[in-house]
Scaffold this motif. Sequence first.
Motif, PDB file in Angstrom:
ATOM      1  N   GLN A 174       0.825  -1.205   0.000  1.00  0.00           N
ATOM      2  CA  GLN A 174       0.000   0.000   0.000  1.00  0.00           C
ATOM      3  C   GLN A 174       0.866   1.266   0.000  1.00  0.00           C
ATOM      4  O   GLN A 174       0.560   2.238  -0.689  1.00  0.00           O
ATOM      5  N   GLU A 175       1.948   1.247   0.745  1.00  0.00           N
ATOM      6  CA  GLU A 175       2.844   2.403   0.799  1.00  0.00           C
ATOM      7  C   GLU A 175       3.515   2.656  -0.547  1.00  0.00           C
ATOM      8  O   GLU A 175       3.672   3.807  -0.966  1.00  0.00           O
ATOM      9  N   LEU A 176       3.899   1.581  -1.230  1.00  0.00           N
ATOM     10  CA  LEU A 176       4.520   1.738  -2.546  1.00  0.00           C
ATOM     11  C   LEU A 176       3.520   2.320  -3.556  1.00  0.00           C
ATOM     12  O   LEU A 176       3.849   3.218  -4.324  1.00  0.00           O
ATOM     13  N   TYR A 177       2.301   1.791  -3.538  1.00  0.00           N
ATOM     14  CA  TYR A 177       1.271   2.318  -4.445  1.00  0.00           C
ATOM     15  C   TYR A 177       0.947   3.773  -4.113  1.00  0.00           C
ATOM     16  O   TYR A 177       0.755   4.597  -5.007  1.00  0.00           O
ATOM     17  N   SER A 178       0.892   4.091  -2.841  1.00  0.00           N
ATOM     18  CA  SER A 178       0.608   5.457  -2.419  1.00  0.00           C
ATOM     19  C   SER A 178       1.688   6.414  -2.924  1.00  0.00           C
ATOM     20  O   SER A 178       1.392   7.531  -3.365  1.00  0.00           O
ATOM     21  N   SER A 179       2.925   5.975  -2.879  1.00  0.00           N
ATOM     22  CA  SER A 179       4.033   6.786  -3.377  1.00  0.00           C
ATOM     23  C   SER A 179       3.881   7.049  -4.880  1.00  0.00           C
ATOM     24  O   SER A 179       4.075   8.174  -5.348  1.00  0.00           O
ATOM     25  N   VAL A 180       3.528   6.028  -5.640  1.00  0.00           N
ATOM     26  CA  VAL A 180       3.311   6.181  -7.081  1.00  0.00           C
ATOM     27  C   VAL A 180       2.137   7.129  -7.333  1.00  0.00           C
ATOM     28  O   VAL A 180       2.210   8.028  -8.173  1.00  0.00           O
ATOM     29  N   ASP A 181       1.052   6.943  -6.591  1.00  0.00           N
ATOM     30  CA  ASP A 181      -0.131   7.792  -6.764  1.00  0.00           C
ATOM     31  C   ASP A 181       0.183   9.259  -6.462  1.00  0.00           C
ATOM     32  O   ASP A 181      -0.286  10.157  -7.171  1.00  0.00           O
TER      33      ASP A 181
END
Length: 146
Positions: A3-10
């Motif tokens: 979730q943290e990785l996706y949040s960073s991309v978003d």
Amino acid sequence: MRQELYSSVDNKLLSLAEISSDSPFLMYNQALPPKIKELYNNPNIKHSGSILRILDTSGNIGSNLNDLNVKNLPVKRETIEKALKGIMVFENYYIKNYKYPVRVLTYPVISDGYVLGIIQVGTSLEFVIESLKKLLVILGVSFPVL
């Protein structure tokens, strides 16, 4: 972690969309301002694979910068309809003959309560996928199956 990785991309995509939407030149001419073209074409700046598309309110592509070499990235009618209601949409696209999913933000450009146009920014999820694979290997070595 995922979730943290996706949040960073978003967050990266949202920043790119907001910066791109600040130019009135962009929406009225359906073309990219010279400074944004310069930024994308500068060989000294690493983009880590990005897509920037300018769409009109019908979903027609006016401008397209794509250094991911992804072909046939669709424009979904449902996504355009949400953008016309002022809703941002994050989606993953799985493109034939492309190894990693592509994360795309469809961002409505709104002025005085009206959607003037739509910006799509995207990036490869290579970093996210490869990071999660490495984590899985580390966990597998650290905690062997009994």
